[in-house]
Design a protein around this motif. Structure first.
Motif, mmCIF file in Angstrom:
data_model
loop_
_atom_site.group_PDB
_atom_site.id
_atom_site.type_symbol
_atom_site.label_atom_id
_atom_site.label_comp_id
_atom_site.label_asym_id
_atom_site.label_seq_id
_atom_site.Cartn_x
_atom_site.Cartn_y
_atom_site.Cartn_z
ATOM 1 N N ASP A 56 -10.390 -0.399 0.422
ATOM 2 C CA ASP A 56 -10.110 0.396 -0.780
ATOM 3 C C ASP A 56 -11.340 0.504 -1.669
ATOM 4 O OD1 ASP A 56 -7.503 0.721 0.074
ATOM 5 O OD2 ASP A 56 -6.638 -0.697 -1.379
ATOM 6 N N VAL A 60 -12.988 3.983 -2.986
ATOM 7 C CA VAL A 60 -13.207 4.265 -4.410
ATOM 8 C C VAL A 60 -14.688 4.548 -4.691
ATOM 9 C CG1 VAL A 60 -13.146 3.233 -6.725
ATOM 10 C CG2 VAL A 60 -11.179 3.009 -5.198
ATOM 11 N N LYS A 106 -4.987 0.798 -8.604
ATOM 12 C CA LYS A 106 -4.694 1.703 -7.487
ATOM 13 C C LYS A 106 -3.346 2.413 -7.617
ATOM 14 C CE LYS A 106 -7.180 -1.616 -4.680
ATOM 15 N NZ LYS A 106 -7.069 -2.533 -3.548
ATOM 16 N N VAL A 112 -5.715 4.950 -1.286
ATOM 17 C CA VAL A 112 -5.939 3.520 -1.102
ATOM 18 C C VAL A 112 -4.634 2.827 -0.728
ATOM 19 C CG1 VAL A 112 -7.965 3.410 -2.613
ATOM 20 C CG2 VAL A 112 -5.681 3.146 -3.588
#
Length: 171
Positions: A56, A60, A106, A112
């Motif tokens: 994740d 990002v 998130k 994600v």
């Protein structure tokens, strides 16, 4: 990830007096439940959760094709670590978001995996102490996450220095 929510209209015959909301008590028992006892495969859960967080972090940081690294313990280097090359976390984010069960950055993305705010705490399912190293905006900070004498998790800053290392997080 965006979590599906259900909103059901429930009709009630009414009540007498004020409604009472539910809450969660902040105590060692609840932290142990959320960090440890809910995982049947403690090692597998820790590996999965930290790996998903690393993946994740790369998404990002717009680096989804860059691999994160995993250090597997052996007789000469008996520790486990997951290291990403995301953007790292600021001291404030580590002390607020990272240490808060249920809090996640998130919640508003389907790109994600995480969203429950529990995965970063899974090392507590295996150990009462682990190291968190964050490189963020040219600062390297090393923390120890530890269960204190009351059985409550705390995060302690161990050192900080300027660095030109790539940003990221290592657990």
């Amino acid at each position: 990830m965006k979590l599906a929510t259900r909103h059901n209209t429930v009709l009630s015959g009414g009540s007498i007096g004020e409604d009472s909301g539910f809450s969660i008590d902040v105590n060692a028992k609840m932290f142990r439940v959320l960090s440890d006892t809910m995982y049947q495969d403690k090692i597998g859960s820790m590996v999965r959760e930290l790996s998903c967080n690393a993946m994740d972090a790369h998404i990002v940081a717009d680096r989804p094709d860059v691999p994160f690294s995993i250090h597997v313990p052996d007789s000469l280097e008996p520790w486990f670590a997951v290291k990403d090359e995301g953007i790292g976390l600021s001291d404030e984010d580590l002390r607020t978001m990272y240490t808060t069960y249920g809090r996640s950055t998130k919640d508003d993305s389907d790109d994600v995996v995480g969203a429950f705010g529990l995965g970063s705490k899974t090392p507590f399912a295996y150990t009462d102490q682990f190291t968190v190293t964050s490189i963020h905006e040219g600062m390297k900070r090393i923390y120890v996450a530890v269960m204190n004498d009351e059985g409550l998790p705390v995060l302690k800053l161990q050192g900080e220095s300027e660095t030109d290392e790539h940003a990221g997080l290592e657990i």
